[in-house]
Design a protein around this motif. Structure first.
Motif, PDB file in Angstrom:
ATOM      1  N   HIS A 135     -32.696   4.391  39.487  1.00 60.88           N
ATOM      2  CA  HIS A 135     -32.517   4.350  40.947  1.00 60.88           C
ATOM      3  C   HIS A 135     -31.839   3.059  41.417  1.00 60.88           C
ATOM      4  N   LEU A 136     -31.249   2.318  40.492  1.00 62.47           N
ATOM      5  CA  LEU A 136     -30.677   1.020  40.837  1.00 62.47           C
ATOM      6  C   LEU A 136     -29.164   1.008  40.613  1.00 62.47           C
ATOM      7  N   VAL A 137     -28.430   0.591  41.645  1.00 55.30           N
ATOM      8  CA  VAL A 137     -26.986   0.373  41.559  1.00 55.30           C
ATOM      9  C   VAL A 137     -26.729  -1.104  41.805  1.00 55.30           C
ATOM     10  N   LEU A 138     -25.948  -1.725  40.947  1.00 49.44           N
ATOM     11  CA  LEU A 138     -25.565  -3.121  41.157  1.00 49.44           C
ATOM     12  C   LEU A 138     -24.183  -3.175  41.792  1.00 49.44           C
ATOM     13  N   ASP A 139     -24.119  -3.893  42.896  1.00 54.26           N
ATOM     14  CA  ASP A 139     -22.863  -4.077  43.621  1.00 54.26           C
ATOM     15  C   ASP A 139     -22.206  -5.353  43.095  1.00 54.26           C
ATOM     16  N   LEU A 140     -21.096  -5.170  42.389  1.00 57.04           N
ATOM     17  CA  LEU A 140     -20.352  -6.301  41.830  1.00 57.04           C
ATOM     18  C   LEU A 140     -19.062  -6.520  42.624  1.00 57.04           C
ATOM     19  N   SER A 141     -19.150  -6.376  43.929  1.00 55.45           N
ATOM     20  CA  SER A 141     -17.981  -6.561  44.782  1.00 55.45           C
ATOM     21  C   SER A 141     -17.403  -7.953  44.568  1.00 55.45           C
ATOM     22  N   CYS A 142     -16.075  -8.042  44.570  1.00 55.44           N
ATOM     23  CA  CYS A 142     -15.449  -9.257  44.077  1.00 55.44           C
ATOM     24  C   CYS A 142     -14.155  -9.586  44.819  1.00 55.44           C
ATOM     25  N   ARG A 143     -13.745 -10.842  44.652  1.00 54.91           N
ATOM     26  CA  ARG A 143     -12.487 -11.329  45.220  1.00 54.91           C
ATOM     27  C   ARG A 143     -11.728 -12.082  44.141  1.00 54.91           C
ATOM     28  N   LYS A 144     -10.408 -12.077  44.265  1.00 53.83           N
ATOM     29  CA  LYS A 144      -9.558 -12.759  43.280  1.00 53.83           C
ATOM     30  C   LYS A 144      -9.658 -14.269  43.467  1.00 53.83           C
ATOM     31  N   LYS A 145      -9.812 -14.968  42.342  1.00 51.35           N
ATOM     32  CA  LYS A 145      -9.822 -16.430  42.361  1.00 51.35           C
ATOM     33  C   LYS A 145      -9.373 -16.923  41.001  1.00 51.35           C
ATOM     34  N   ASP A 146      -8.409 -17.817  40.985  1.00 56.48           N
ATOM     35  CA  ASP A 146      -7.935 -18.429  39.747  1.00 56.48           C
ATOM     36  C   ASP A 146      -7.524 -17.355  38.728  1.00 56.48           C
ATOM     37  N   ASP A 147      -8.303 -17.222  37.660  1.00 63.04           N
ATOM     38  CA  ASP A 147      -7.904 -16.377  36.534  1.00 63.04           C
ATOM     39  C   ASP A 147      -8.535 -14.998  36.538  1.00 63.04           C
ATOM     40  N   GLY A 148      -9.189 -14.599  37.634  1.00 63.93           N
ATOM     41  CA  GLY A 148      -9.834 -13.287  37.602  1.00 63.93           C
ATOM     42  C   GLY A 148     -10.517 -12.937  38.901  1.00 63.93           C
ATOM     43  N   TYR A 149     -11.408 -11.974  38.812  1.00 62.72           N
ATOM     44  CA  TYR A 149     -12.154 -11.486  39.972  1.00 62.72           C
ATOM     45  C   TYR A 149     -13.601 -11.957  39.859  1.00 62.72           C
ATOM     46  N   TYR A 150     -14.066 -12.628  40.899  1.00 58.73           N
ATOM     47  CA  TYR A 150     -15.409 -13.199  40.892  1.00 58.73           C
ATOM     48  C   TYR A 150     -16.286 -12.499  41.924  1.00 58.73           C
ATOM     49  N   ILE A 151     -17.528 -12.235  41.525  1.00 64.11           N
ATOM     50  CA  ILE A 151     -18.466 -11.532  42.390  1.00 64.11           C
ATOM     51  C   ILE A 151     -18.764 -12.376  43.629  1.00 64.11           C
ATOM     52  N   VAL A 152     -18.793 -11.700  44.779  1.00 64.63           N
ATOM     53  CA  VAL A 152     -19.129 -12.360  46.039  1.00 64.63           C
ATOM     54  C   VAL A 152     -20.396 -11.729  46.609  1.00 64.63           C
ATOM     55  N   THR A 153     -21.185 -12.534  47.283  1.00 63.03           N
ATOM     56  CA  THR A 153     -22.474 -12.081  47.821  1.00 63.03           C
ATOM     57  C   THR A 153     -22.544 -12.398  49.311  1.00 63.03           C
ATOM     58  N   ASP A 154     -23.726 -12.116  49.896  1.00 65.46           N
ATOM     59  CA  ASP A 154     -23.981 -12.416  51.311  1.00 65.46           C
ATOM     60  C   ASP A 154     -22.913 -11.799  52.201  1.00 65.46           C
ATOM     61  N   ARG A 155     -22.870 -10.444  52.131  1.00 63.78           N
ATOM     62  CA  ARG A 155     -21.871  -9.672  52.866  1.00 63.78           C
ATOM     63  C   ARG A 155     -20.466 -10.162  52.576  1.00 63.78           C
ATOM     64  N   TRP A 156     -20.226 -10.444  51.288  1.00 60.48           N
ATOM     65  CA  TRP A 156     -18.894 -10.749  50.734  1.00 60.48           C
ATOM     66  C   TRP A 156     -18.364 -12.115  51.170  1.00 60.48           C
ATOM     67  N   GLN A 157     -19.237 -12.990  51.634  1.00 59.72           N
ATOM     68  CA  GLN A 157     -18.782 -14.270  52.172  1.00 59.72           C
ATOM     69  C   GLN A 157     -18.886 -15.420  51.176  1.00 59.72           C
ATOM     70  N   LYS A 158     -19.693 -15.268  50.132  1.00 60.37           N
ATOM     71  CA  LYS A 158     -19.964 -16.396  49.240  1.00 60.37           C
ATOM     72  C   LYS A 158     -19.565 -16.064  47.796  1.00 60.37           C
ATOM     73  N   PHE A 159     -18.696 -16.898  47.209  1.00 66.02           N
ATOM     74  CA  PHE A 159     -18.306 -16.732  45.814  1.00 66.02           C
ATOM     75  C   PHE A 159     -19.446 -17.134  44.884  1.00 66.02           C
ATOM     76  N   THR A 160     -19.623 -16.364  43.803  1.00 63.68           N
ATOM     77  CA  THR A 160     -20.499 -16.791  42.709  1.00 63.68           C
ATOM     78  C   THR A 160     -19.624 -17.300  41.563  1.00 63.68           C
ATOM     79  N   ASP A 161     -20.266 -17.746  40.498  1.00 66.68           N
ATOM     80  CA  ASP A 161     -19.536 -18.179  39.303  1.00 66.68           C
ATOM     81  C   ASP A 161     -19.368 -17.049  38.294  1.00 66.68           C
ATOM     82  N   GLU A 162     -19.819 -15.843  38.674  1.00 69.87           N
ATOM     83  CA  GLU A 162     -19.810 -14.717  37.748  1.00 69.87           C
ATOM     84  C   GLU A 162     -18.483 -13.960  37.840  1.00 69.87           C
ATOM     85  N   LYS A 163     -17.744 -13.970  36.751  1.00 70.47           N
ATOM     86  CA  LYS A 163     -16.464 -13.281  36.681  1.00 70.47           C
ATOM     87  C   LYS A 163     -16.678 -11.857  36.182  1.00 70.47           C
TER      88      LYS A 163
END
Length: 260
Positions: A135-163
């Motif tokens: 019953h669990l879906v993980l949202d890995l929504s992401c934005r382009k940065k440097d060399d790839g796509y990095y997961i963003v959180t907090d309604r897509w406003q905050k970059f994480t370090d997870e590529k």
């Protein structure tokens, strides 16, 4: 490929917004479409075609003055089509069971399973114990940065370090039933898909992955089908005629259901 519909709710109304424009302060977002119908209308619409796996997203944070109105709309949709729709937006260990009891097939989680820019496996395990992997879906929504796509959180406003990588997908797939991945930079713009991201996701294919972002034409849809190796499910928001766009809903269903 499956069509996975969306019901995005902001300030108590079903909307299509430009994803990168969402701001908690003042509950602001650049709007592409604001529905006159409620969320239950859209749930019933998808129900008539037997389309399952769509996602309801609550776009207001819990401390927003609009949160209760947004939550009420989400509940109307869940009650209209129980066991068939997923829900995300502020999901954590305190409310996941509630939304499943309201009729959600899955809860969709992002921010709760990240802390200090990394995956918080303690929180992930805690949540999976409550919901069950199925019953669990993980949202890995992401934005382009440097060399790839990095997961963003907090309604897509905050970059994480997870590529987003094949290794990360492998690791996280043991905890969840599906992934939902918004390409946030093109979300709501109907300006074309993120081809590099789509190719990466299409090369994996171990559990269902839904891609959202940038599909604005039938050419984009065919390209997604090809680059994603027909493995990716698709969400179309602002470009769909149900939300004021030019892409015919019935034709979308016809294309995604065709074998390659």
């Amino acid at each position: 490929m499956e069509f996975r519909p969306c019901i995005d709710i902001h300030n108590g109304k079903v909307k299509q917004i430009v994803g990168g424009s969402l701001r908690d302060e003042g509950d602001q977002a650049k709007e592409n479409f604001v529905a006159t119908q409620d969320a239950a209308f859209y749930a019933d619409y998808y129900k008539k075609d037997g389309i399952r796996g769509g996602h309801i997203i609550l776009l207001n944070p819990k401390d927003s003055d609009y949160y209760e109105a947004t939550k009420k709309q989400a509940e109307l949709a869940l009650h209209a089509y129980p066991g068939a729709l997923q829900i995300g937006g502020g999901i954590n260990d305190t409310n996941a069971a509630y939304f499943l009891a309201q009729g959600a097939s899955h809860v969709i989680v992002t921010s709760y399973v990240f802390r200090d820019g990394r995956v918080d496996y303690d929180n992930l395990e805690k949540l999976a114990a409550i919901t069950g992997k199925e019953h669990l879906v993980l949202d890995l929504s992401c934005r382009k940065k440097d060399d790839g796509y990095y997961i963003v959180t907090d309604r897509w406003q905050k970059f994480t370090d997870e590529k987003v990588s094949l290794e990360l997908l492998d690791r996280l797939s043991s905890y969840c039933d599906e992934f939902l991945i918004h390409a946030v930079d093109v979300e709501g713009k109907a300006s074309g898909i993120e081809t590099e991201l789509v190719s990466l996701l299409g090369s994996w294919g171990k559990i269902p992955v839904t891609y959202a972002g940038g599909v604005g034409s039938f050419e984009d849809l065919y390209q997604l089908k090809e680059l994603g190796r027909n493995r990716l499910n698709v969400t179309i928001g602002s470009a769909l005629d149900l939300f004021g766009g030019t892409m015919n809903y019935e034709k979308v269903l016809e294309i995604v259901r065709k074998e390659v």
